[in-house]
Motif scaffolding. Structure first.
Motif, short mmCIF file in Angstrom:
data_model
loop_
_atom_site.label_atom_id
_atom_site.label_comp_id
_atom_site.label_asym_id
_atom_site.label_seq_id
_atom_site.Cartn_x
_atom_site.Cartn_y
_atom_site.Cartn_z
N GLN A 138 0.36 -0.84 0.25
CA GLN A 138 0.16 -0.51 -0.56
C GLN A 138 0.91 1.38 -0.06
O GLN A 138 0.14 2.58 -1.21
CB GLN A 138 -0.98 -0.37 0.96
CG GLN A 138 -1.71 -1.14 0.91
CD GLN A 138 -2.83 -0.64 2.90
OE1 GLN A 138 -2.86 0.07 3.51
NE2 GLN A 138 -3.86 -2.21 2.43
N SER A 139 2.07 1.22 0.82
CA SER A 139 2.89 2.53 0.84
C SER A 139 3.64 2.74 -0.74
O SER A 139 4.18 3.83 -0.98
CB SER A 139 3.79 2.32 2.02
OG SER A 139 3.45 2.07 3.14
N SER A 140 3.85 1.52 -1.24
CA SER A 140 4.96 1.63 -2.82
C SER A 140 3.35 2.44 -3.52
O SER A 140 3.66 3.29 -4.19
CB SER A 140 4.93 0.39 -2.81
OG SER A 140 5.51 0.51 -3.47
N ARG A 141 2.29 2.06 -3.58
CA ARG A 141 1.34 2.79 -4.23
C ARG A 141 0.94 4.09 -4.05
O ARG A 141 1.03 4.60 -5.02
CB ARG A 141 -0.21 1.27 -4.38
CG ARG A 141 0.00 -0.27 -5.00
CD ARG A 141 -1.22 -0.31 -5.02
NE ARG A 141 -2.29 -0.95 -3.87
CZ ARG A 141 -2.53 -1.38 -3.54
NH1 ARG A 141 -1.71 -2.98 -3.40
NH2 ARG A 141 -2.75 -2.09 -2.40
N ARG A 142 1.26 3.98 -2.90
CA ARG A 142 0.86 5.66 -2.35
C ARG A 142 1.90 6.51 -3.05
O ARG A 142 1.59 7.56 -3.46
CB ARG A 142 0.42 5.39 -0.90
CG ARG A 142 -1.27 5.48 -0.05
CD ARG A 142 -0.82 5.08 1.01
NE ARG A 142 -2.03 4.45 1.92
CZ ARG A 142 -2.64 4.76 2.99
NH1 ARG A 142 -1.75 4.83 3.78
NH2 ARG A 142 -3.40 3.69 3.31
N ALA A 143 3.38 5.93 -2.92
CA ALA A 143 4.55 6.36 -2.93
C ALA A 143 4.37 6.99 -4.61
O ALA A 143 4.40 8.26 -5.06
CB ALA A 143 6.04 6.28 -2.91
N GLU A 172 1.63 6.95 -6.59
CA GLU A 172 0.85 8.18 -6.68
C GLU A 172 0.90 9.09 -6.65
O GLU A 172 0.13 10.36 -7.22
CB GLU A 172 -0.76 7.52 -6.66
CG GLU A 172 -2.13 8.24 -6.03
CD GLU A 172 -2.37 8.36 -7.29
OE1 GLU A 172 -3.51 9.22 -7.69
OE2 GLU A 172 -2.02 7.15 -7.98
N LEU A 173 1.60 9.69 -5.51
CA LEU A 173 2.10 11.19 -5.08
C LEU A 173 2.82 11.79 -5.92
O LEU A 173 3.29 12.62 -6.72
CB LEU A 173 2.63 10.91 -3.83
CG LEU A 173 1.80 11.21 -2.68
CD1 LEU A 173 2.64 10.78 -1.32
CD2 LEU A 173 1.14 11.88 -2.06
N VAL A 174 3.44 10.67 -6.95
CA VAL A 174 4.97 10.88 -7.78
C VAL A 174 4.42 11.40 -8.41
O VAL A 174 4.32 12.78 -9.82
CB VAL A 174 5.60 9.81 -8.06
CG1 VAL A 174 6.48 10.35 -8.75
CG2 VAL A 174 6.90 9.85 -6.93
N ARG A 175 3.02 10.51 -8.89
CA ARG A 175 2.12 10.91 -9.88
C ARG A 175 1.40 11.97 -10.00
O ARG A 175 1.34 13.16 -11.82
CB ARG A 175 1.12 9.73 -10.63
CG ARG A 175 0.47 10.47 -11.70
CD ARG A 175 -0.80 9.23 -12.34
NE ARG A 175 -1.54 8.23 -11.33
CZ ARG A 175 -2.63 9.69 -11.59
NH1 ARG A 175 -2.54 10.47 -12.44
NH2 ARG A 175 -3.32 9.36 -9.71
N MET A 176 0.20 12.30 -9.06
CA MET A 176 0.38 13.30 -9.55
C MET A 176 1.14 15.15 -8.86
O MET A 176 0.59 16.33 -9.45
CB MET A 176 -0.74 13.57 -8.11
CG MET A 176 -1.53 12.79 -7.90
SD MET A 176 -2.44 11.97 -5.73
CE MET A 176 -3.14 14.06 -5.13
N ASP A 177 2.18 14.94 -8.63
CA ASP A 177 3.36 15.67 -8.13
C ASP A 177 4.00 16.37 -9.89
O ASP A 177 4.05 17.52 -10.32
CB ASP A 177 4.45 15.32 -7.68
CG ASP A 177 3.93 15.55 -5.80
OD1 ASP A 177 3.46 15.96 -5.91
OD2 ASP A 177 4.64 14.87 -5.11
N SER A 178 4.13 14.96 -10.43
CA SER A 178 4.05 14.96 -12.04
C SER A 178 3.04 15.62 -13.14
O SER A 178 3.69 16.47 -13.75
CB SER A 178 4.52 13.98 -12.56
OG SER A 178 5.59 13.37 -11.81
N GLU A 179 1.64 15.50 -12.72
CA GLU A 179 0.93 16.80 -13.09
C GLU A 179 0.83 17.65 -12.05
O GLU A 179 0.98 18.48 -13.69
CB GLU A 179 -0.14 15.36 -12.76
CG GLU A 179 -0.61 14.43 -13.31
CD GLU A 179 -1.99 13.64 -13.05
OE1 GLU A 179 -2.49 13.64 -12.75
OE2 GLU A 179 -2.17 12.86 -13.94
N ALA A 180 0.92 18.31 -11.01
CA ALA A 180 1.19 19.59 -11.48
C ALA A 180 2.04 20.56 -11.77
O ALA A 180 1.89 21.43 -11.73
CB ALA A 180 1.05 19.22 -9.18
#
Length: 301
Positions: free
Chosen positions: A218-223, A225-233
């Motif tokens: 779960q931590s790996s999936r969340r990390a 997801e955060l990287v993807r969101m940061d990249s989009e922003a």
């Protein structure tokens, strides 16, 4: 939904472990009790090995449990002896060369020999033991069914004890005993119980490892997801992410020599007609130096 999975896994693991332990114990008991399925009597020895010095008096004891198969049966107690401690007792030879009858047990007594029994035990006592008394003593119960003119042996449970005789010593003449090893029927049950205890002790560790593995996933999936969101922003704020990689504009020598207009529409200093710009036909530009009149005011400091 994912948080409930460890609880369901723990419950399922406990149930499966319980049924597994039950099967182990049931099979072990079945194997242990198979040989006693039709027996109502049992004989056991509280102590397996007796060690006595020469001249001592020893009392060899066996325990009994149960009752005869029929209320009208006759119960006899008997002792057999063999000088070989690693062999089974055979024939009708008893301690100190006594013999046992078919339905009377040990009926002849030798000097220094005594038999006795209570409700739960029976024994043979040997006085002034010698090296010839060393060996295996087999104790047994004989369940006879008496009919008109003959008797039928229905049950013959037995056990044994071993007597070791050491040289005579000046000190104490007491005998020592060794605790018996577990009976053959109890060994599978003990192994099954030990396996169940080991499995139950290992279950929490297994559940913790499964839980940690789920948490790491779960931590790996969340990390990610955060990287993807940061990249989009960052892509929305930086034109590089919108228009792709910037392209470098290249110019030829002729384009460089030709004066270009400004992208904003304003005149550049290098354009023809711009004030203070050099002549367009290759004349070298030198600013005109006007003559400065000398004034007495400038000469005075």
């Amino acid at each position: 939904m994912e948080r409930g999975l460890p609880c369901r896994t723990s419950l399922w693991g406990k149930k499966s472990m319980y049924w597994l332990c039950s099967v182990f114990v049931y099979v072990a008991r079945g194997k242990g009790d198979m040989s006693h399925a039709h027996s109502t009597l049992s004989v056991s020895a509280p102590h397996l090995h007796y060690t006595c010095p020469e001249g001592a008096t020893v009392k060899l004891v066996c325990g009994q449990k149960g009752a005869t198969l029929h209320p009208t049966d006759v119960l006899r107690r008997a002792w057999l002896f063999t000088p070989h401690s690693d062999r089974h007792c055979t024939g009708r030879t008893g301690p100190r060369h006594t013999t046992i009858g078919h339905s009377r047990g040990n009926h002849s007594l030798a000097p220094g020999l005594q038999f006795g029994a209570t409700e739960h035990n029976f024994w043979v006592a040997l006085q002034n033991v010698t090296h010839s008394d060393q060996g295996r003593y087999c104790c047994m119960l004989l369940d006879f069914q008496l009919e008109q003119k003959h008797s039928t042996l229905l049950q013959k449970p037995h056990s044994h004890v071993i007597l070791h005789v050491t040289p005579r010593r000046n000190g104490s003449q007491d005998c020592t005993v060794w605790d018996p090893t577990p009976a053959g029927g109890s060994v599978p049950v003990a192994l099954a119980i030990a396996a169940c205890i080991l499995a139950l002790l290992s279950l929490p560790l297994i559940l913790v490892l499964v839980y940690k593995q789920r948490q790491n996933a779960q931590s790996s999936r969340r990390a990610q997801e955060l990287v993807r969101m940061d990249s989009e922003a960052l892509g929305h704020e930086n034109p590089v992410f919108l228009g792709g990689s910037p392209q470098i504009k290249t110019r030829t020598v002729s384009q460089i020599m030709t004066r270009q207009s400004s992208e904003t529409g304003r005149h550049l200093l290098s354009e023809p007609g711009t004030p203070l710009s050099p002549p367009a036909h290759g004349d070298v530009f030198f600013p005109i130096e006007d003559t400065i009149l000398e004034s007495p005011d400038f000469l005075q400091v």
